[in-house]
Each structure stands twice: as structure tokens, then as C-alpha cells.
Design an enzyme around this catalytic site. Structure first.
Site, PDB file in Angstrom:
ATOM      1  N   ARG A  45     -10.662 -19.508   5.058  1.00 45.02           N
ATOM      2  CA  ARG A  45      -9.531 -19.813   6.164  1.00 45.02           C
ATOM      3  C   ARG A  45     -10.112 -20.009   7.675  1.00 45.02           C
ATOM      4  NH1 ARG A  45      -5.010 -15.273   4.007  1.00 45.02           N
ATOM      5  NH2 ARG A  45      -4.346 -16.582   2.359  1.00 45.02           N
ATOM      6  N   HIS A  70      -2.315 -14.575  11.350  1.00 46.84           N
ATOM      7  CA  HIS A  70      -1.934 -14.286  10.263  1.00 46.84           C
ATOM      8  C   HIS A  70      -2.339 -12.776   9.682  1.00 46.84           C
ATOM      9  CE1 HIS A  70      -0.458 -14.911   6.253  1.00 46.84           C
ATOM     10  NE2 HIS A  70      -1.414 -14.680   5.597  1.00 46.84           N
ATOM     11  N   ALA A 118       0.830  -1.286  -0.015  1.00 47.14           N
ATOM     12  CA  ALA A 118       0.051   0.011  -0.050  1.00 47.14           C
ATOM     13  C   ALA A 118       0.954   1.343  -0.028  1.00 47.14           C
ATOM     14  CB  ALA A 118      -0.936   0.025   1.242  1.00 47.14           C
TER      15      ALA A 118
END
Lengths: 662, 254
Positions: free
Chosen positions: A333, A426, A47
Site C-alpha cells: 500500500r 486508513h 480483537a
């Protein structure tokens, strides 16, 4: 009702036209004025680097900051599996709408429709831009780009460069950034850490940064400040984040008025290398892309003692394929993680600690790749050894670096025996609350990439983090920042001897001195470890009211102890990683409390947020759309005191349903 | 997995800052598990030092997955230690024996001044990239990605060169402290791809000029760089860089 303090500024009109129309009508800054406007970019991951480069190309004066020794080291570099884009190169029915739909559904209906649709719209441009920069994506023999599948989708839309896609994308953005550094349009400050933001007349006007090499505090002015500082997964101590990843920049912004969105939405990734001992400093991800070809299983028998390869096929429980036949090993996930935990908690886990499941490549290595290669090479009736040999070559090409990494860490060869994996922290879907322009609740202060909350709801789909980081940086902020800066063209650069800069610098200095002068007995690392333990046990994969309430008390106690008994070696005015770490842990100790409060307040299960009190009979997450279909945006008042604002989510283009991957 | 813990003796380079003189200091770490990474052993040692109110050892590290390129220890005379194709953070203590003495130094090169202990300044690499290690394409100018087919072999070669993590092990390994492997990896990646074609010549010339200006040494083709590279960047890239540079020098308009 949405809090009056939260105006998401979503443009009117049908979802497919919002962004196009908005782009064509948004206020512009003319090229001559751009040269007089300065923009601060904190963080140089996907970003930050893409934003800094693109804004400099447009003519703005950019100052970019990173705490690492080079902008190329930002943790986007470690992303493995890929980046999604609605290109439909595979002719399998993909479209902007499908990517939009999959992302909103994958996020368990807790993200903002308009932002997600824009993300899907620009996704294709990202791939074009990266290829033009020379990013070497995987290609087939005809020279065309290849794709693979990721969780929560039924098309192949993920572009990749072996198991190091993040590295290649970041090096692309980094090269664009360095090009602007070479041209003098970006001034790069590496080994600099933002320690506070300076607000003048209600607008973000600069930052105080510490030069980590000399230890000196420095003041920098900007007409706007962009926080691209990543997520806060390291609040759990053990995560797949880099050691230096931290919440400090975002947290300082929060304490100066930026609301924090959905802090409890944390992603626990299902396939990571399990913890091996107390010395463990971080956890290593094994890419979700491996679930294209790896099958997850545990023994059908409890307390199995045989080695994986000695357990016959009929005694294996491929529990994802069993429970979710439609998506199989490629469920999202959050679902895969909970399913692994469920099997291990029930006593079917493998390995020394019994906190692991198998990720097994043998079946596809032989049957998918081995056979395909054999028929490509016209080998008739290949024997098993030939199939294994041929399959290995393909698997090596697709995932070679991941297999090598696994072997380095565990000492086991995943070409021969199944990997042992377990879920680990994560990614954080939560982050600073932003409007459609990516502006926080502080005018002039923006948050991009993982640092904001906006696109992934309660669960992010694989290969979408890279997409969002680059979307925000390359294609969104260059347009939306005009809405603000077009009204700032008369603002002259504010000299940094302005009283506001002096005052904030003084506060930063005093805090560093306080940390240094506690002169207690315990290291920053030891406090971090203890905080991580509380967070993982009570605000991790499964949460409940009792645990969260306890955690809040324990974190407050730990924080008290920290400020009484911390030991920081070395001095303030020198290179001092212990002092850097102390400041980051101090901020994690505040954030952890807010995460628990948010998790306690959200009395439903959704995506990665699983409250044990709210589950369906089969153990699936039970959402409460009637009462919780909103973004929690927390306003900081004072220590341990926040006000909750709600941005109500409205879905006009997607039918709300219980997520079903069966 | 072995459960027998080891005792490891360390001789570590200590240096207060760039201007001061450094020395090797002795440390002993007990109870080292073979499953620990090399850096985790340093974590344990540093925690002990802090506990004893002594100054910990400063070292660079971040991702600990072998990809960010930040860790940079010169271990027993080899950058990133004894294994091939592995960064310091991915080196595990099972590669050592109980009672071993390990010497740990920073990267040694004039262009990489020591900041503190094992930490060096590698911003020279950023300046080399800024001098030409890119394709000059502004955001928004790209054509459809599949309008530019690139044969698989060529794409694979470009990818292999692009795998460089910019850690500087090549420089540390080289007796001349040359940065040729690093520069050649970027020049090769872009020279192999059609996107890099328009700036092919100027890129090779500017990057080499910047490399020289930073004070890196010359290449004498010993191959130590590639042998020690944790990403096994091939020496072929240096040959390609030499061709690129020569070609560009000969055709450079005066």
C-alpha cells in the site's frame, strides 16, 4: 541499546518453537480461580469481541464496553477485502514462514520478529474457528474455500466473503460474544465510553466510563484491563475510519503510564474514493482486493481532457506495472500510494481536481472472467458483448457491494467507466507499546488489535488487520494473560468506592465540566477539521523537517484556542454527542503533536513514513537501519513533554534488505 | 456531477429523551450540494445550529459506508429514504430536488424506544442474538476449515442472509413492527449451514420467543420489510424461519 524500561519478554529458542514452548510452560489459572477474576474489555471489534468471548468461555468474568449502540457496529465491520492465513489451500507454496517473511518485509523491517511469527502460526486456526462459527466465506463449486491475492505477496492466501469480510468475521465474533452474554459470563455495556483508567499500586484495576445515554459517570473494577479500542486514523479528520473511531481510551492509558509505540506510522491506503467537496465527512475505501482485477493507470499526456474510455490503450500509463513488473498492481500500500501521489503531483492526475488516478476493470472483466466463463459454458468465439456480459456476472459476485457503493457515492457506474481513486488515511500501525504478552508498560493493562503497535512495522499488508485482531483475541491473550493473572488469584475484587476510583472519577468529571464551561464560539467539529488539515498537509503521505516543525507549533496554538473558544451545546448529564466529540478531539489535539514529534525524530524513510529528505534516486524510501532499526516508545511526562525509549529490533531469521518489488 | 446547489426544507423529529413528548421542527438548509450524503447535510445543519447557539439534532451514525447499521432515519415515510438497497448514510442529495421538503423521523416501534431526537435503543436485537443466534463452539475446538465442504449454492444463500446489518429498517417499515426479517436472516444463515445443524431447533424456538418477549409485532406477510431492507434480505428467509419454527415446535420433546 534497548531501554531498560522496555522488556519485550520474547521467549528464548528458535523462532519456530518460541510460541509452542511458551504456551506449554506459561503459568495457568485453575478453573475455580478463573471464576473470581474479572477482566474489562474496552472495544468490541474483532480483537475485543474475540477476546471477551474466549476469556468468558474459559471461565473469567468479563465486562465488555463499546461506545456504539451495539457491539456489532465496531469498525472492524467495514473491513472489505479479506483475511490472510497460511493454509496453502491453493498449493502455491505458501507456508507459515512465507507469511511471516512477507509481513516483516512488507512492514519494512520495523516489526518484532517473534510477534509476527506467532501471528503467522495461529493464522490457520483463525480460519478454522471462523468457519466453525458459521462465517460464510467464499467457496468454489466443490464446496472448498476460495482465496485471492493481496498486495505484497505472490501467493493466494486471502480468505474472503465478497467485499464484506470484516462484517462476516465480526458478526462471527459478535455471536460468540452474545452467546456469553446470554450465558451471563459477559456483562455488556453498549453506549459506554471509557474516559480513564484507574491504577492502584501501579496496576491497572479498572476504568471510569461514561454512560452515553444518561451522561452519568460509572466505575468498573477489573483484575486486568484490555484495550481493544482500534486505531487513531481519525486524527486526520478525513479517513476511512468510522465517524466515532477515536484514540481516547488508548490516550488516557498513555497518560497514565502506557508508552506509545511508533505513533507516526500511519497507513495511507492507495484506493479510496477521492474527496468531492468541503462538506466531506469521511472517505470511503475501495478494497485492495480490487487490485487483483483492476489495473491502475493515468494518461500519458498531461492535462488530458478526454474521457477515460476514449483514451486509446497506447496512450495510457500503467505506472505500477511499468515501475514494478514483478508485483505490478499488487505492490504494498505505501508504495502504491506514493506512486499515485507522484503521478498526480507531476500533472497526470484525472478528474475535476486532478487528484485521482484510474482503477480500471475492463481488461480483466473481458479477458480474464469473460473468457473463462465463455469457455466454461462452451461458447466458441464469443463476441465482445457476450464477454462483457459474462465478465460482469463474475465481477459482480466478487466485488458487487463495492461497485454498488462506488456508484452510490460518485454517481458513476464502475462496470462501464474506470473508478477514480486516490490515497487516504486508513490504518495506524503505531499504537500502545506491548510486550510479547500484549501487556503495555502498565502492569495489568493490555492492548490488542489495531490499538497496539506490534505486528505491522512501518506498513501493514492488506488483509492482515483482521488476522491480527482475531489472533490477539482468540489465540494470544487467552494464553498470555495467565502469566499475569496467575499471580493475582489472591487479589479480591476492589470495591469501587476505593479512593483511587473516587479520585479518577473526580478528574474525569472536572474535565467534562471544563469542556462544557468554556462557552466559546467554535464547535468540536471545526477544531477537528483544522487539526486534520495540519496533519494531512504536514504529517501525511510526505513529511519533512520544516513542515513537521511548523505542524508542532500550529497544533499547540490550535490546542490553546480549543481550550479557550470551544462551544459544547447541551448538558453533561444527558445524551450529548457534542460533548462526546469534544473529549475525543481534545485527545486528538495532543496525539497529533506526538505524531509529528515522532515523525521528526525518525530521520529516515520506511514503509508509510516517508521523509522527503531521505529517498533513493528513483524516489523509493531510504531506510537507515544503522540508526533507526528500533521501535520508538514514548513515555508521557506532561503536556508537550515526552521521553523517548527505544526497543532495538533484531532480525535473526530474516535477511535485511532493501524492499524490492521490481 | 452537478454543481447546482439546492435549498432543502426539513421537518425533523425532536424529542428530549425517552420520557418526553416529541414534535416535528422545521429547518431550512441552503447551499446543499448534490454530492453531499444525507448525513453530511445534517452535519452542515448541525454546524449552523451550533453557530447560532442552538441545540443540534441527535442522530445515530458511524461507518458512513452502509455496513455498520447504525444510521437509522425514517425519511418521507420510508426507512433509509427513497432508494432501494441503500442505507441513510449512502443516500446522496442528488436523489432530491431544489426546494423539496423532507420529513425525517426516528424508527417507530415499541421495542425501539427513542433515546433522543432520531436516536433509538435497538438493544432488543442484541438480546435476540444472545438467545440463540450463534453456533455454540468455544475457541480452539474447530476442525480444519476444508474438512467441511459446503456447496456453493448453499454457501451463497447463507451469505446472502448473513449480509443483514441489524439496522432495524425492517421493523420500522412493518405496520406491525415485526422483527421477523431480522430473526429469519440469522436463523436462515445457520440453518443452511452444517455448522448450525446441532442447535437448529432450539435456535429457532429461542429466538422467536425472545423476539416476542421484546414486544415486536407479528408477521402478516406484507413484505414491506424486505422491500425497504438496505441489504435486500429476501422474504424467502421468513418462509424458512416459519418452516424451522414449525418443525421445531412439532418435534419438541414435551
Amino acid at each position: 541499546m534497548t531501554s531498560s524500561k522496555l522488556d519485550a519478554k520474547v521467549p528464548q529458542g528458535p523462532i519456530g518453537e518460541k510460541w509452542t514452548k511458551y504456551k506449554s510452560t506459561i503459568s495457568l489459572v485453575n478453573p475455580a480461580n478463573k471464576r473470581n477474576l474479572e477482566i474489562i474489555v474496552v472495544g468490541t471489534g474483532l480483537a475485543g469481541a474475540s477476546a471477551a468471548a474466549s476469556l468468558a468461555e474459559m471461565g473469567y468474568q468479563v465486562k465488555a464496553f463499546c461506545f456504539q449502540d451495539s457491539p456489532r457496529r465496531a469498525h472492524s465491520i467495514a473491513a472489505q477485502g479479506g483475511i490472510n492465513a497460511a493454509k496453502n489451500y491453493q498449493n502455491d507454496g505458501d507456508s507459515v514462514y512465507r507469511l511471516f517473511y512477507d509481513t516483516v518485509k512488507g512492514g519494512d523491517y520495523r516489526s518484532r520478529e517473534a510477534n509476527v511469527h506467532r501471528l503467522a502460526e495461529v493464522s490457520a486456526n483463525i480460519i478454522d474457528q471462523c468457519v466453525a462459527q458459521g462465517v460464510p466465506f467464499a467457496r468454489d463449486y466443490g464446496g472448498m474455500l476460495k482465496n485471492r491475492s493481496f498486495g505484497g505477496t505472490q501467493v493466494k492466501r486471502t480468505f474472503y466473503a465478497a467485499g464484506q469480510t470484516g462484517q462476516q468475521l465480526l458478526l462471527g465474533a459478535y455471536s460468540a460474544l452474545e452467546r456469553q452474554v446470554g450465558l451471563g459470563a459477559v456483562k455488556m455495556y453498549s453506549r459506554h465510553e471509557m474516559l480513564d483508567v484507574v491504577i492502584i499500586d501501579g496496576k491497572a484495576r479498572g476504568i471510569i466510563a461514561r454512560n452515553l445515554t444518561t451522561g452519568k459517570l460509572e466505575r468498573y473494577f477489573g483484575h486486568a484491563v484490555l484495550l481493544c479500542s482500534g486505531g487513531y486514523g481519525n486524527v486526520f479528520y478525513l479517513s476511512t475510519n468510522a465517524m466515532g473511531s477515536n484514540v481516547t481510551a488508548a490516550w488516557k492509558a498513555h497518560k497514565r503510564g502506557a508508552y506509545f509505540g511508533n505513533p507516526c506510522f500511519t497507513q495511507i491506503h492507495p484506493t479510496c474514493i477521492p474527496v468531492s467537496g468541503d462538506h466531506q465527512s469521511k472517505l470511503t475505501l475501495m478494497s485492495e482486493s480490487l487490485r487483483n482485477d483492476g489495473r491502475i493507470w493515468v494518461p500519458k499526456k498531461k492535462d488530458e481532457t478526454r474521457a477515460a474510455n476514449d483514451i486509446p490503450e497506447e496512450e495510457r500509463d500503467y505506472y505500477l506495472e511499468r515501475r514494478y513488473p514483478a508485483f505490478g498492481n499488487l505492490v504494498p500500500r505505501d508504495i502504491a500510494s506514493r506512486a499515485a501521489k507522484e503521478r498526480c503531483d507531476a500533472g497526470y492526475g484525472v478528474g475535476l481536481t486532478k487528484q485521482a488516478v484510474y482503477l480500471d476493470f475492463r481488461f480483466n472483466l473481458i479477458n480474464k472472467y469473460g473468457r473463462a466463463e465463455a469457455s466454461r459454458l462452451n461458447i466458441e468465439n464469443p463476441d465482445l458483448d457476450t464477454l462483457v456480459r459474462l465478465g460482469k456476472e463474475v465481477v459482480k459476485e466478487e466485488y458487487g457491494n463495492l461497485f454498488d457503493m462506488y456508484k452510490q457515492i460518485t454517481g458513476e457506474d464502475p462496470y462501464e467507466v474506470p473508478m477514480k481513486i486516490y490515497p487516504a488515511v486508513h490504518y495506524t500501525m503505531g499504537g500502545l507499546w506491548v510486550d510479547y504478552n500484549l501487556m503495555t508498560t502498565v502492569p495489568g493493562m493490555y492492548a490488542l488489535g489495531e490499538a497496539n503497535f506490534s505486528d505491522h512495522g512501518a506498513n501493514r499488508l492488506g488483509a492482515s488487520a483482521l488476522m491480527q485482531g482475531l489472533s490477539d483475541g482468540y489465540f494470544v491473550i487467552p494464553i498470555t494473560i495467565g502469566a499475569y493473572l496467575s499471580s493475582e488469584i489472591r487479589t479480591k475484587a476492589i470495591p469501587t468506592d476505593h479512593e483511587a476510583f473516587v479520585a479518577v472519577e473526580k478528574q474525569v468529571k472536572e474535565r467534562l465540566e471544563t469542556l462544557k464551561n468554556i462557552k466559546g464560539t467554535q464547535s468540536p467539529e471545526s477544531f477537528h477539521k483544522r487539526l486534520g488539515h495540519i496533519m494531512w498537509e504536514k504529517c501525511g503521505m510526505a513529511r519533512n523537517e520544516k513542515g513537521l516543525t511548523e505542524a508542532i507549533g500550529e497544533i499547540r496554538e490550535l490546542r490553546k484556542e480549543f481550550w479557550k473558544d470551544l462551544r459544547v451545546t447541551g448538558d453533561i448529564d444527558e445524551f450529548n454527542p457534542e460533548l462526546d466529540k469534544a473529549g475525543r478531539v481534545a485527545d486528538f489535539l495532543e496525539l497529533g503533536e506526538l505524531m509529528c514529534i515522532d515523525a521528526l525524530e525518525r530521520r529516515e524513510s520506511c514503509g508509510g513514513h516517508f521523509r522527503e529528505e531521505y529517498q533513493e534516486d528513483g524516489g523509493e524510501a531510504k531506510r537507515d537501519d544503522e540508526n533507526f532499526m528500533f521501535v520508538s516508545a514514548w513515555e508521557y511526562n506532561k503536556e508537550s513533554d515526552w521521553t523517548l525509549h527505544k526497543e532495538v529490533l533484531e532480525y535473526e531469521n530474516i535477511k535485511i534488505a532493501q524492499r524490492n518489488y521490481k | 456531477m452537478s454543481n447546482e446547489n439546492m435549498t432543502i426544507h426539513l421537518k425533523v423529529w425532536k424529542q428530549k429523551n425517552t420520557g418526553s413528548k416529541g414534535h416535528l421542527e422545521d429547518y431550512t438548509v441552503n447551499n446543499v450540494s448534490p454530492d453531499m450524503s444525507f448525513l453530511e447535510m445534517f452535519d452542515v445543519l448541525n454546524e449552523e445550529l451550533i453557530h447560532e447557539n442552538k441545540e443540534p439534532i441527535a442522530f445515530d451514525h458511524d461507518c458512513r459506508e452502509g455496513i455498520c447499521g447504525m444510521c437509522s432515519m425514517y425519511i418521507n415515510g420510508r426507512p433509509h429514504g427513497p432508494l432501494e438497497g441503500v442505507t441513510t448514510c449512502q443516500l446522496h442529495m442528488r436523489s432530491f430536488k431544489d426546494g423539496d421538503t423532507i420529513v425525517v423521523e426516528p424508527w417507530r416501534a415499541a421495542a425501539f424506544p427513542v433515546i433522543k431526537d432520531l436516536v433509538v435503543d435497538r438493544t432488543a436485537f442484541d438480546r435476540i442474538i444472545a438467545s440463540g443466534g450463534y453456533v455454540s463452539i468455544n475457541t480452539g475446538n474447530a476442525q480444519d476449515a476444508n474438512n467441511l465442504p459446503i456447496g456453493k449454492e448453499r454457501a451463497d444463500l447463507a451469505f446472502a442472509a448473513a449480509a443483514c446489518i441489524g439496522c432495524g429498517a425492517c421493523v420500522a417499515a412493518c405496520k406491525n413492527a415485526s422483527a421477523m426479517l431480522f430473526v429469519s436472516a440469522k436463523v436462515s444463515q445457520l440453518a443452511l449451514l452444517p455448522q448450525g445443524e446441532p442447535e437448529r431447533q432450539s435456535r429457532a424456538l429461542s429466538m422467536v420467543a425472545q423476539m416476542d418477549a421484546e414486544g415486536f409485532g407479528s408477521c402478516t406477510n406484507t413484505g414491506a420489510c424486505s422491500a425497504e431492507c438496505p441489504k435486500e434480505i429476501s422474504l424467502d428467509n421468513i418462509a424458512r424461519l416459519n418452516r424451522e419454527f414449525l418443525g421445531a415446535s412439532l418435534s419438541k420433546p414435551e
